[in-house]
Design an enzyme around this catalytic site. Sequence first.
Site, mmCIF file in Angstrom:
data_model
loop_
_atom_site.group_PDB
_atom_site.id
_atom_site.type_symbol
_atom_site.label_atom_id
_atom_site.label_comp_id
_atom_site.label_asym_id
_atom_site.label_seq_id
_atom_site.Cartn_x
_atom_site.Cartn_y
_atom_site.Cartn_z
ATOM 1 N N ASP A 159 25.942 35.949 -47.946
ATOM 2 C CA ASP A 159 24.680 36.633 -47.665
ATOM 3 C C ASP A 159 24.864 38.142 -47.750
ATOM 4 O O ASP A 159 25.765 38.707 -47.130
ATOM 5 C CB ASP A 159 24.188 36.248 -46.264
ATOM 6 C CG ASP A 159 22.707 36.465 -46.066
ATOM 7 O OD1 ASP A 159 22.168 37.439 -46.623
ATOM 8 O OD2 ASP A 159 22.081 35.662 -45.351
ATOM 9 N N SER A 174 15.510 34.672 -42.122
ATOM 10 C CA SER A 174 15.979 36.054 -42.125
ATOM 11 C C SER A 174 15.573 36.766 -40.827
ATOM 12 O O SER A 174 15.967 36.327 -39.744
ATOM 13 C CB SER A 174 15.435 36.775 -43.369
ATOM 14 O OG SER A 174 16.000 38.054 -43.512
ATOM 15 N N HIS A 222 20.319 34.274 -49.950
ATOM 16 C CA HIS A 222 19.482 34.523 -48.783
ATOM 17 C C HIS A 222 18.075 33.938 -48.903
ATOM 18 O O HIS A 222 17.474 33.551 -47.898
ATOM 19 C CB HIS A 222 19.408 36.036 -48.551
ATOM 20 C CG HIS A 222 18.779 36.442 -47.260
ATOM 21 N ND1 HIS A 222 19.417 36.329 -46.051
ATOM 22 C CD2 HIS A 222 17.546 36.965 -46.988
ATOM 23 C CE1 HIS A 222 18.627 36.770 -45.083
ATOM 24 N NE2 HIS A 222 17.492 37.163 -45.621
#
Length: 471
Positions: A420, A169, A448
């Site tokens: 996502d 991320s 995610h």
Amino acid sequence: MNPVQPAHLARSRSHIHSGGFHVTELFFEVPENYAHPEDGTIRLFARSIKRPEKMIPGISKPEDEPRKPYLVYLEGGPGFAGPEPRGHPVTNRALDAGYTVLYVDYRGTGMSNHIHTDLVLNQGDVNLQVEYLKLFRADSIVRDLEAIRLCLTKSWELEYQKWSIFGQSFGGFVCLSYLSKYPQGLREVFMTGGLAPVKRQPTEVYSALYKKVIERNEAYYAKYPEDEENVLRIARYLTMEEDGFPLPGGGRFTIHRLLGLGMGFGCHGGLDGVHNLILKLISDLDQFNYFTTPTLMALEREVPFDTNPVYAILHESIYCSKGVASNWAALEAARKYDEFINLTKPLHLSMSLPLHGKQRLYFSGEMVYPCFFDTYPTLQPLKPAAEALAKHSGWAEDLYDEEQLRRNEVPVYAVSYIDDMYVDIEAARETAALVKGIKVHETNQLHHNAIRAKGEEVLGMLFRLRDDTLD
């Protein structure tokens, strides 16, 4: 790019953990402000993990153990520290692959001089607070990482001095900044859900993300149709107090805070987690006609703004380039969507909105709104700084160098999630097209947080990208 000096290793202590891991706890000192190193230092914390070779007493010697290059895990965020290594999927897989694994707490998080409210307020007036908070973006983080690399590998053979990095991320955003600024320190780069929207401005970013947030709301209500009325019922109850209901840890339970629970919608198990909390709230109303302390404490744990204020106060700045102010981009983008009308109104107005009939309330995603600085106790004193930071456009440098990324020579492997909720897939594709030599595996079967929820599957994808050849 100005060279970085090696970090100072202030303290190091090693332990043997269960499972045969050798864990070394490392404390470093680096400049707080790399542009003015004379201003003082801050502390950084990291843990290195390795699984030593089998040693035969009396025959083998420690120096016989082969050198194992580092793989550095970079957590999501911004504002989150490195994970506890023994329970993280990357640890065993990376050790088996021949790495020494390094988990780093970014500056301002965990045990790396973590940012807390008093620390920010002690900097002085609002302008000084903003100047201080600016030091905790990815441009400083990559300098920290490079300084640590130089410290840990300075006595190593040249071929071992480069290291590998793994960004989840926001950690992937940091990887792209590292590739932009210090590619000479990198052997290879792995990313999961981290192809940052390099070419987009903050309002563009959030405008795209809201479309996916709406889809996840619809998936939630399709899975739990009874919650359409349950959420409305909770919201109606909240309107009984103009500024919300007090929470055990301070702050107020408001409609904004209720709808902020949608932050978890983009993760495996996220829909179920929100439903479980809604069910607790409804059960309280059914039994007692008020919310009980255990339920409210569970609510407080769901959104981490109080424990990780950096996430709230610096979130929009991760999308800002030189000359660009965020100007509360998430709020501005929300105004384009009727679904988020309750989140775009000031607190006193949203609490008095008519809530009746079949009106559906839509939860927000990871977006941060000014009203959150009214309802979370850790954020309340930081609201003036947050307002000033939202207007700030005087960033010293860009986070990414597009020309450097176009001529990139470092191998890059990325897993990208088509659905996502936090990183728009079209923006991710734009970035992938920008980075020379990148290999990307796209999937619509994972969310995610798949590195946590389905780690072996994700890591298998990444290592196949590295090890399989096309020609």
